[in-house]
Enzyme design. Sequence first.
Site, mmCIF file in Angstrom:
data_model
loop_
_atom_site.group_PDB
_atom_site.id
_atom_site.type_symbol
_atom_site.label_atom_id
_atom_site.label_comp_id
_atom_site.label_asym_id
_atom_site.label_seq_id
_atom_site.Cartn_x
_atom_site.Cartn_y
_atom_site.Cartn_z
ATOM 1 N N ARG A 127 -24.206 -4.738 -8.684
ATOM 2 C CA ARG A 127 -23.657 -6.039 -8.256
ATOM 3 C C ARG A 127 -22.213 -6.234 -8.690
ATOM 4 N NH1 ARG A 127 -28.631 -7.891 -10.081
ATOM 5 N NH2 ARG A 127 -30.200 -7.881 -8.428
ATOM 6 N N LYS A 149 -9.546 -6.751 -0.063
ATOM 7 C CA LYS A 149 -10.402 -6.481 1.092
ATOM 8 C C LYS A 149 -10.885 -5.039 1.001
ATOM 9 C CE LYS A 149 -9.037 -7.703 5.242
ATOM 10 N NZ LYS A 149 -8.134 -8.133 6.374
ATOM 11 N N GLU A 191 4.612 -0.965 7.878
ATOM 12 C CA GLU A 191 4.087 -2.168 7.197
ATOM 13 C C GLU A 191 5.133 -2.761 6.253
ATOM 14 O OE1 GLU A 191 1.052 -3.276 8.024
ATOM 15 O OE2 GLU A 191 -0.119 -1.532 8.697
ATOM 16 N N LYS A 232 2.834 -9.486 -0.044
ATOM 17 C CA LYS A 232 1.405 -9.551 0.251
ATOM 18 C C LYS A 232 0.672 -10.351 -0.819
ATOM 19 C CE LYS A 232 -2.759 -7.479 1.810
ATOM 20 N NZ LYS A 232 -3.500 -6.355 2.365
ATOM 21 N N GLU A 242 -9.180 -15.057 3.307
ATOM 22 C CA GLU A 242 -8.732 -14.931 4.682
ATOM 23 C C GLU A 242 -9.290 -16.006 5.600
ATOM 24 O OE1 GLU A 242 -9.511 -11.060 6.389
ATOM 25 O OE2 GLU A 242 -7.461 -10.984 7.103
ATOM 26 N N ARG A 246 -3.575 -15.819 5.972
ATOM 27 C CA ARG A 246 -3.328 -14.382 6.000
ATOM 28 C C ARG A 246 -2.963 -13.899 7.399
ATOM 29 N NH1 ARG A 246 -6.839 -10.143 2.422
ATOM 30 N NH2 ARG A 246 -6.835 -11.250 0.453
ATOM 31 N N ASN A 250 -0.909 -10.127 10.266
ATOM 32 C CA ASN A 250 -1.306 -9.399 11.465
ATOM 33 C C ASN A 250 -0.165 -9.227 12.455
ATOM 34 O OD1 ASN A 250 -3.995 -8.735 10.916
ATOM 35 N ND2 ASN A 250 -4.602 -10.854 11.269
ATOM 36 N N HIS A 253 -0.187 -6.410 14.843
ATOM 37 C CA HIS A 253 -1.526 -5.825 14.805
ATOM 38 C C HIS A 253 -2.389 -6.180 16.012
ATOM 39 C CE1 HIS A 253 -0.344 -4.747 10.785
ATOM 40 N NE2 HIS A 253 -1.483 -4.126 10.569
ATOM 41 N N HIS A 257 -3.759 -2.951 17.371
ATOM 42 C CA HIS A 257 -5.189 -2.635 17.415
ATOM 43 C C HIS A 257 -5.651 -2.305 18.823
ATOM 44 C CE1 HIS A 257 -6.014 -4.961 13.430
ATOM 45 N NE2 HIS A 257 -5.768 -3.690 13.204
ATOM 46 N N HIS A 272 -2.354 4.345 12.631
ATOM 47 C CA HIS A 272 -2.321 2.886 12.563
ATOM 48 C C HIS A 272 -0.892 2.327 12.479
ATOM 49 C CE1 HIS A 272 -3.421 -1.207 11.433
ATOM 50 N NE2 HIS A 272 -2.655 -1.095 10.367
HETATM 51 N N1 LIG Z 1 -8.055 -3.250 2.684
HETATM 52 C C1 LIG Z 1 -6.992 -3.638 3.340
HETATM 53 O O1 LIG Z 1 -6.483 -4.744 3.155
HETATM 54 C C2 LIG Z 1 -6.376 -2.693 4.330
HETATM 55 C C3 LIG Z 1 -5.128 -2.970 4.883
HETATM 56 C C4 LIG Z 1 -4.579 -2.044 5.731
HETATM 57 C C5 LIG Z 1 -5.250 -0.877 6.041
HETATM 58 N N2 LIG Z 1 -6.459 -0.638 5.498
HETATM 59 C C6 LIG Z 1 -7.185 0.598 5.768
HETATM 60 O O2 LIG Z 1 -6.457 1.692 5.256
HETATM 61 C C7 LIG Z 1 -6.821 2.862 5.976
HETATM 62 C C8 LIG Z 1 -5.590 3.649 6.286
HETATM 63 O O3 LIG Z 1 -4.959 4.002 5.072
HETATM 64 P P1 LIG Z 1 -4.084 5.323 4.989
HETATM 65 O O4 LIG Z 1 -3.116 5.295 6.084
HETATM 66 O O5 LIG Z 1 -3.612 5.455 3.609
HETATM 67 O O6 LIG Z 1 -5.145 6.444 5.381
HETATM 68 P P2 LIG Z 1 -5.796 7.631 4.548
HETATM 69 O O7 LIG Z 1 -6.399 7.155 3.294
HETATM 70 O O8 LIG Z 1 -6.680 8.358 5.485
HETATM 71 O O9 LIG Z 1 -4.531 8.538 4.180
HETATM 72 C C9 LIG Z 1 -3.825 9.163 5.235
HETATM 73 C C10 LIG Z 1 -3.787 10.674 5.011
HETATM 74 O O10 LIG Z 1 -2.891 10.940 3.945
HETATM 75 C C11 LIG Z 1 -3.517 11.759 2.969
HETATM 76 N N3 LIG Z 1 -2.897 11.429 1.706
HETATM 77 C C12 LIG Z 1 -3.011 10.268 0.994
HETATM 78 N N4 LIG Z 1 -2.199 10.301 -0.052
HETATM 79 C C13 LIG Z 1 -1.553 11.504 -0.032
HETATM 80 C C14 LIG Z 1 -0.560 12.106 -0.833
HETATM 81 N N5 LIG Z 1 -0.040 11.461 -1.882
HETATM 82 N N6 LIG Z 1 -0.166 13.349 -0.528
HETATM 83 C C15 LIG Z 1 -0.674 13.977 0.557
HETATM 84 N N7 LIG Z 1 -1.574 13.456 1.377
HETATM 85 C C16 LIG Z 1 -2.009 12.220 1.085
HETATM 86 C C17 LIG Z 1 -4.972 11.471 3.106
HETATM 87 O O11 LIG Z 1 -5.763 12.522 2.619
HETATM 88 C C18 LIG Z 1 -5.114 11.272 4.609
HETATM 89 O O12 LIG Z 1 -5.249 12.519 5.215
HETATM 90 C C19 LIG Z 1 -7.570 2.400 7.194
HETATM 91 O O13 LIG Z 1 -8.943 2.683 7.046
HETATM 92 C C20 LIG Z 1 -7.346 0.904 7.230
HETATM 93 O O14 LIG Z 1 -8.443 0.189 7.797
HETATM 94 C C21 LIG Z 1 -7.031 -1.523 4.650
HETATM 95 ZN ZN LIG Z 2 -1.786 -2.590 9.140
#
Ligand SMILES: NC(=O)c1ccc[n+]([C@@H]2O[C@H](COP(=O)([O-])OP(=O)(O)OC[C@H]3O[C@@H](n4cnc5c(N)ncnc54)[C@H](O)[C@@H]3O)[C@@H](O)[C@H]2O)c1
Ligand SMILES: [Zn+2]
Lengths: 373, 373
Positions: A127, A149, A191, A232, A242, A246, A250, A253, A257, A272
């Site tokens: 939990r 999130k 971003e 942020k 949210e 927030r 977007n 986005h 999206h 993305h």
């Molecule tokens: N929680 C939130 O508020 C929020 C906000 C925006 C996006 N997201 C989520 O984040 C995700 C996307 O994040 P992302 O773009 O970091 O994707 P990711 O975690 O898949 O990383 C992108 C790629 O980079 C690689 N990588 C990461 N760090 C590295 C480093 N230092 N050196 C080499 N390779 C590295 C990873 O292995 C992956 O292949 C999505 O699932 C999205 O929904 C969440």
């Molecule tokens: Zn985004």
Amino acid sequence: MTPDVAQDERVRVDLSDRSYDILIGGGLLAEAGARIAALGAHTVGVVTDENVANLHLQTALGSLNAAGLKAETIVVPAGETSKSWEVLGRVVDGLIAARVERGDVVLALGGGVIGDLAGFAAAIVRRGVRIVQAPTSLLAQVDSSVGGKTGVNSPRGKNLIGAFHQPSLVLADAGALDTLPAREFRAGYAEVVKYGLIDDPAFFGWLEANHAGVFAGGPERTRAIATSCRAKAAVVARDEHEHGDRALLNLGHTFGHALEAEVAYDGERLVHGEGVAIGMAMAFRFSASLGLCSLADAARVTAHLAAVGLPVSPRKIPGGVGGAEALLAHMRQDKKVERGRLTFILARGIGKSFVSRDISEDQALAFLESELG
Amino acid sequence: MTPDVAQDERVRVDLSDRSYDILIGGGLLAEAGARIAALGAHTVGVVTDENVANLHLQTALGSLNAAGLKAETIVVPAGETSKSWEVLGRVVDGLIAARVERGDVVLALGGGVIGDLAGFAAAIVRRGVRIVQAPTSLLAQVDSSVGGKTGVNSPRGKNLIGAFHQPSLVLADAGALDTLPAREFRAGYAEVVKYGLIDDPAFFGWLEANHAGVFAGGPERTRAIATSCRAKAAVVARDEHEHGDRALLNLGHTFGHALEAEVAYDGERLVHGEGVAIGMAMAFRFSASLGLCSLADAARVTAHLAAVGLPVSPRKIPGGVGGAEALLAHMRQDKKVERGRLTFILARGIGKSFVSRDISEDQALAFLESELG
Ligand SMILES: NC(=O)c1ccc[n+]([C@@H]2O[C@H](COP(=O)([O-])OP(=O)(O)OC[C@H]3O[C@@H](n4cnc5c(N)ncnc54)[C@H](O)[C@@H]3O)[C@@H](O)[C@H]2O)c1
Ligand SMILES: [Zn+2]
Ligand SMILES: NC(=O)c1ccc[n+]([C@@H]2O[C@H](COP(=O)([O-])OP(=O)(O)OC[C@H]3O[C@@H](n4cnc5c(N)ncnc54)[C@H](O)[C@@H]3O)[C@@H](O)[C@H]2O)c1
Ligand SMILES: [Zn+2]
């Protein structure tokens, strides 16, 4: 804003008893052990992906061991597919097997996928155990690791299963980004630009002047990450769960999206941040076409995104996307649609974004046709 | 306490912006629709098990439909095995497919298994939708539906995966208990007795005098449920996230859980409430043997539990349980063990329970040998 000398930055996220620090700087992964030990943890469940494990796990584990912490590592495949119910189940099981208890900590070492996955697992093991985010992608450092999130995807849609679970600490090691593939860095940079476009025109201007330094590393990078986190954090502090405010985050986005959905989330064709870059350029062109902002501002946004190598038009997506109707259909399904009305983040200028809820489908359709035609 | 005329009762659970009402009375299932519509929901995801679906689903659905609500039902197999990661995944998917959105409601219609499972699913679908608990077992009405603890089991232990997710409303239909198997009713009654033993000696005395009415239905039953809910609500209000004060609710549970583990959670041999009944009798005998309470009080506890047909000694468990060492080993693994010290809820008399953290393993072992020998 002016660039300053290389130094660590600290951003406080203000959420009463769930407040926490974001530390930004070089070499923070090597300090993870001492900082997590200071939280009073005994066992650390490290969650990471295969790419990041190869590059940065040793640094993190060495630091944890040096601080006398017991560490157990759970490695999942890299990529969005790991944000699934099945992988979540394996991570949860691994954390329980590692005997991560209520006083202990889960360390999310990786990009946004790992942050969302490990954060959610931490939210539901016993939990709720504490999560420390060590984001290693630019997107994770400026966006996903801040705000609490967490979640995974459902076959029926992205991020449909999750929880709000604020981290106890965020360690954004700017140096860890040196190994990030260029395309991923650029995507995260979209971003960063977003925060300038929302409400900080001075930051946007600073980015126009200093983007080379941000990409190269050094003090400008740390500065850009900290400014983004601060932006942020302020939004999150106003609207933790949210309910309203927030929405400005977007920007870019709604269009983004829809484009991602059109390519069926195929990261080869569109990641993305690229969708967000195109989406922000579209939001400004849409705003200009509605007479809300000047054509010059829209052009300035497009020029800066293009200058760093980000795409700015849906026509540039490899393989193309469907027509205006198809894009609109995705927007209707987007969770930002309320009672059948289309919600867009539009702008009266750079740094003057606002939520618009009174765009008709006809207006949107006409604009989309002009973008695709 | 004196019995009063049949009437609905209302217990308020005070948790600032997460406060809610527990309504107790006959016929509440038939009112579910109107009461959920009043919360502003449009769609209701009903989660129930096969037994309860056969007996009470029609009443609930009729009421939801009459109130103009869209209802989608998810039925899972009856029994503890449905509190699993796999079944949780199916429920979550079903709720998403049913388009239960943030303003909507999940209705948990069933015993504690359904309450825990559906409550957890509601906590994580779209990062949290509202849950209305309609508990149909006595245990669920007096215990599990109140307090917001939700979750499922891991192969590595019970309730290891979950969330705190307070309901928006609890509808405890005392009439729904008429279909509950006698053994399940008795098991839930053990938890009712527990509230008297913790800190309400007058309630225990009232139960001694009125238990027949509680079992038969009518005003005494409603009264006993409401008193129990009030007791649990008070504890929950003081300690929402179970950091300390909730420990008293574990009276009888340290022994009880060890016994349940010894029979490998085989409900044919021992259901949870039976383990609690034996555990409470043991806690009082242990307290008496330590000179904390009188032998007369311990005998009074045993006599009342036995009077309603509950077991009061580990020797009565069909097939038997292992020795004192085996039981002690389970207690060591129990989450109530802190830093290797055994924690027991002991009593200085009926209604005078307290948390004791200074029992040595030798003392515990000697007592267990006397119980089993
Ligand atoms: N929680 C939130 O508020 C929020 C906000 C925006 C996006 N997201 C989520 O984040 C995700 C996307 O994040 P992302 O773009 O970091 O994707 P990711 O975690 O898949 O990383 C992108 C790629 O980079 C690689 N990588 C990461 N760090 C590295 C480093 N230092 N050196 C080499 N390779 C590295 C990873 O292995 C992956 O292949 C999505 O699932 C999205 O929904 C969440
Ligand atoms: Zn985004
Ligand atoms: N969340 C909490 O705070 C909390 C507290 C105590 C117990 N629990 C959990 O509660 C669960 C036990 O609850 P339970 O004893 O209600 O088990 P249960 O839900 O399995 O119900 C017991 C049996 O009674 C049947 N049943 C329920 N209502 C009925 C009715 N009105 N008529 C006929 N049959 C009916 C069920 O189908 C089941 O076969 C355990 O999983 C336990 O961990 C949770
Ligand atoms: Zn119990």
